[in-house]
Design an enzyme around this catalytic site. Sequence first.
Site, PDB file in Angstrom:
ATOM      1  N   CYS A 157     -86.718 -38.997 -46.224  1.00  0.00           N
ATOM      2  CA  CYS A 157     -86.158 -38.995 -44.870  1.00  0.00           C
ATOM      3  C   CYS A 157     -84.744 -38.424 -44.840  1.00  0.00           C
ATOM      4  CB  CYS A 157     -86.165 -40.407 -44.291  1.00  0.00           C
ATOM      5  SG  CYS A 157     -85.223 -41.612 -45.254  1.00  0.00           S
ATOM      6  N   SER A 214     -77.191 -40.342 -52.032  1.00  0.00           N
ATOM      7  CA  SER A 214     -78.059 -40.827 -50.955  1.00  0.00           C
ATOM      8  C   SER A 214     -77.263 -41.088 -49.680  1.00  0.00           C
ATOM      9  CB  SER A 214     -78.747 -42.119 -51.378  1.00  0.00           C
ATOM     10  OG  SER A 214     -79.626 -41.893 -52.461  1.00  0.00           O
ATOM     11  N   GLU A 216     -78.864 -47.125 -52.739  1.00  0.00           N
ATOM     12  CA  GLU A 216     -80.184 -47.548 -52.264  1.00  0.00           C
ATOM     13  C   GLU A 216     -81.189 -47.451 -53.403  1.00  0.00           C
ATOM     14  OE1 GLU A 216     -82.921 -45.512 -51.774  1.00  0.00           O
ATOM     15  OE2 GLU A 216     -82.155 -43.476 -51.743  1.00  0.00           O
ATOM     16  N   GLN A 264     -88.837 -42.258 -55.937  1.00  0.00           N
ATOM     17  CA  GLN A 264     -89.308 -41.119 -55.149  1.00  0.00           C
ATOM     18  C   GLN A 264     -89.248 -39.816 -55.951  1.00  0.00           C
ATOM     19  OE1 GLN A 264     -86.586 -41.663 -51.874  1.00  0.00           O
ATOM     20  NE2 GLN A 264     -88.136 -42.628 -50.573  1.00  0.00           N
TER      21      GLN A 264
END
Length: 435
Positions: A51, A110, A115, A121
């Site tokens: 995202c 990030s 995070e 990922q």
Amino acid sequence: MYYQIISFSHKNCDQSMREKIAFSDNEEKQLFLDQLVGFDFVHEAFVVSTCNRVDIVLATRDNFSSYHTVLGLVSQKSNINFYDIKAVAKRYDDEEAVEQFFLVVSSLDSLVIGESQITGQVKEAFKFSYENGTAGKKLNRLLSYAVKCAAEVRNVTNISQNPISIASVAVAQAHKLLGDNIQGMQGIVIGAGEMGVLAAKHLLRVGCDVILIGRTLERVEAVAESLGENVKADTIENLSKYLNRYRLLFSATSSKEPVVTASLIENESLQRYWFDMAIPRDIEDMDLEKLKIFRIDDLRTISNENHALRQEQAVRATEIVKRFQEEFYAWLRALSIEPVIKQMREDVARAIDAEMERALKKGFVPREYEANMRKMAEQMFKRFLHEPTQNLRASSTEKKNANCIESVKKMFNIDTENIDMKQYKNDHHTKGYNP
């Protein structure tokens, strides 16, 4: 061989453009990667699409050509003008690329520093490409060192204590807006993936009940059951009912099109707070007086305001990244010299065989002396090569001597391009990432 990253992240590319560049499914990603590695100057590639970022990670023969090829393919895929793509793309080459990759995997680049999702990922992104044949040993070496770096960042700093994510920032903002009134409220969460589950967990923590919405009831019910009795499950077909009844919405699906549209709204008098955690966006723009929508880039701003302490820890973590970057290149250079030394010795052995056979044929050496003469020749060459090989090993770890090693390879006509480095890795104390 060179490393390269072409990055479209929250730092250099706004949300609307990231939505167009993002890969909506694995088929689109695979097509892109197949096209990319189809060029002979691209050895390997994989794509990290989240995202907050789309990063194309490459091992190349020619960074100039690969850079423009990536821009062209991204432009073609997204229907965005090539020069508009070029204006926002951030290019990292060689050592800068390695440092940037380590920063990303360590969650220092990030949107929310520290995070907890990004390392996993990136691993999954590499695994996808590895299993589909577009990434292999060259990028595996980079990833294995990056994962080690991320582990040390977590262990040495407290940057990942009480790990946060976009979901936690969204819930924290809802809590700030509603105060203690949030307790006992119903929060709608659309999407039963990792981000949706995180949002549900944070809502439960602040005292909210949760309605988890997904496409497949059986799967959503299983996830809801795992979260506890305060989570109910339903499907996307019934979404409108909940949108017109409850004020809080958190959405994180992988849909290509918005799942929350103005046509679903019947009750406009309800004060709503909606949090869109998806790229592309899940919630379409709509003009409702009592609706406040927080999107990814809004959450980034809130995150930066609320987590200055993590920035301080990030400074210390960045020093760790720099050290790992230097160690990685030292390891690569040391690893690269071993096949050179081995091939030099194999060339010597072949020369001894050829000259010994010639001497025997011409009668220069009696057959009964062959074994002794061969042993003497081998010992002579071992003695001759001992000091040069020791010097090569010692100098290979230093950046300034990289051209020296290339000169040796050229001088002795040694090609190490297709050598399997696994046979040497134990000598240099590292293991590759096992996808």
